[in-house]
Design an enzyme around this catalytic site. Structure first.
Site, PDB file in Angstrom:
ATOM      1  N   HIS A  32      -0.695 -11.272  20.431  1.00  0.00           N
ATOM      2  CA  HIS A  32       0.210 -10.234  19.947  1.00  0.00           C
ATOM      3  C   HIS A  32      -0.561  -9.020  19.439  1.00  0.00           C
ATOM      4  CE1 HIS A  32       4.088  -8.971  17.998  1.00  0.00           C
ATOM      5  NE2 HIS A  32       3.238  -8.296  17.235  1.00  0.00           N
ATOM      6  N   GLU A  33      -1.501  -9.240  18.542  1.00  0.00           N
ATOM      7  CA  GLU A  33      -2.221  -8.127  17.928  1.00  0.00           C
ATOM      8  C   GLU A  33      -3.179  -7.454  18.904  1.00  0.00           C
ATOM      9  OE1 GLU A  33      -1.324  -6.934  15.144  1.00  0.00           O
ATOM     10  OE2 GLU A  33       0.068  -8.577  14.743  1.00  0.00           O
ATOM     11  N   HIS A  36      -1.301  -4.991  21.039  1.00  0.00           N
ATOM     12  CA  HIS A  36      -1.079  -3.711  20.353  1.00  0.00           C
ATOM     13  C   HIS A  36      -2.300  -2.802  20.499  1.00  0.00           C
ATOM     14  CE1 HIS A  36       2.751  -4.455  18.546  1.00  0.00           C
ATOM     15  NE2 HIS A  36       2.347  -5.410  17.735  1.00  0.00           N
TER      16      HIS A  36
END
Length: 229
Positions: A32-33, A36
């Site tokens: 997820h990170e 980003h």
């Protein structure tokens, strides 16, 4: 009773499942990170890359409270990836795309892990192997947690990704004013999760999404395993 006898009588099953769940949560958070940071870099902002946040190293991303919540309740968070919207050619569009990259990566991860969970479940039913069973549990937990992380982060409460998408459609002065209150949004989220105020809606949404993913990949897994059995 000797120490060995006392140790043998303990039930480590729940501890093992919690460990598998925590490992699955780490995988989901890292994807997820990193998504980003990677998309922000593609959009013109190298901030996350300079700070070493485009990595699958969990130590770079983990927020302890968020990890515990994710492993136990299947909803949680990580350390936010730093993004400087001023580096984007179009700051609002860049922020929307960067924010949506996290949940999108979790949906993609859920499909991949859902497929592997189906394959290992079928293989376990054929062989009865304990190793395959625990692999199935890891893939299954990763699928569900990844769906949970994606759904949770789409909630439009700051600092979740959904809030950044919502704020991007607001006037510029109001957008940056609201972004200054992100830390209060996190306190609100912790309170709401702790009180169980969002349990019903979140549970229904996460179950619906994860069941959809698993039902979609199941026929593909059955067809693949059928080639080898």
């Amino acid at each position: 009773m000797s120490f060995t006898q006392w140790l043998q009588q303990l039930d480590f099953t729940n501890v093992l499942y919690l460990g598998i769940s925590a490992l699955a949560a780490l995988v989901c958070i890292c994807f997820h990170e990193s998504a980003h940071g990677l998309v922000a870099l593609w959009m013109g902002d190298p901030t996350a890359k300079r700070m070493g946040r485009i990595t699958l190293n969990p130590l770079r991303h983990v927020d302890i409270i968020g990890l515990i919540m994710l492993a136990v309740a299947h909803v949680g968070w990580a350390k936010p990836v730093p993004v400087d919207a001023r580096n984007f050619r179009n700051p609002k569009a860049g922020m929307v795309i960067t924010s949506l990259a996290g949940p999108a990566s979790n949906f993609l991860l859920a499909f991949v892990m859902g497929f592997f969970s189906a394959v290992t479940e079928l293989a376990y039913m054929v062989t009865g192997s304990d190793v395959l069973y625990y692999l199935f549990m890891f893939f299954y937990y990763t699928t569900v947690i990844s769906c949970g992380l994606a759904v949770f982060n789409l909630i439009p409460i700051s600092p979740l990704d959904g809030s950044k998408v919502l704020f991007a459609f607001l006037p510029r002065n109001l957008y940056f004013k609201l972004m200054r209150y992100e830390r209060y949004g996190m306190i609100l989220l912790i309170v709401l999760v702790w009180l169980g105020a969002m349990d019903g809606v979140l549970t229904i949404a996460i179950d619906a999404v994860s069941n959809f993913v698993l039902q979609l990949v199941w026929p593909v897994a059955v067809a693949l395993v059928g080639l080898f059995v």
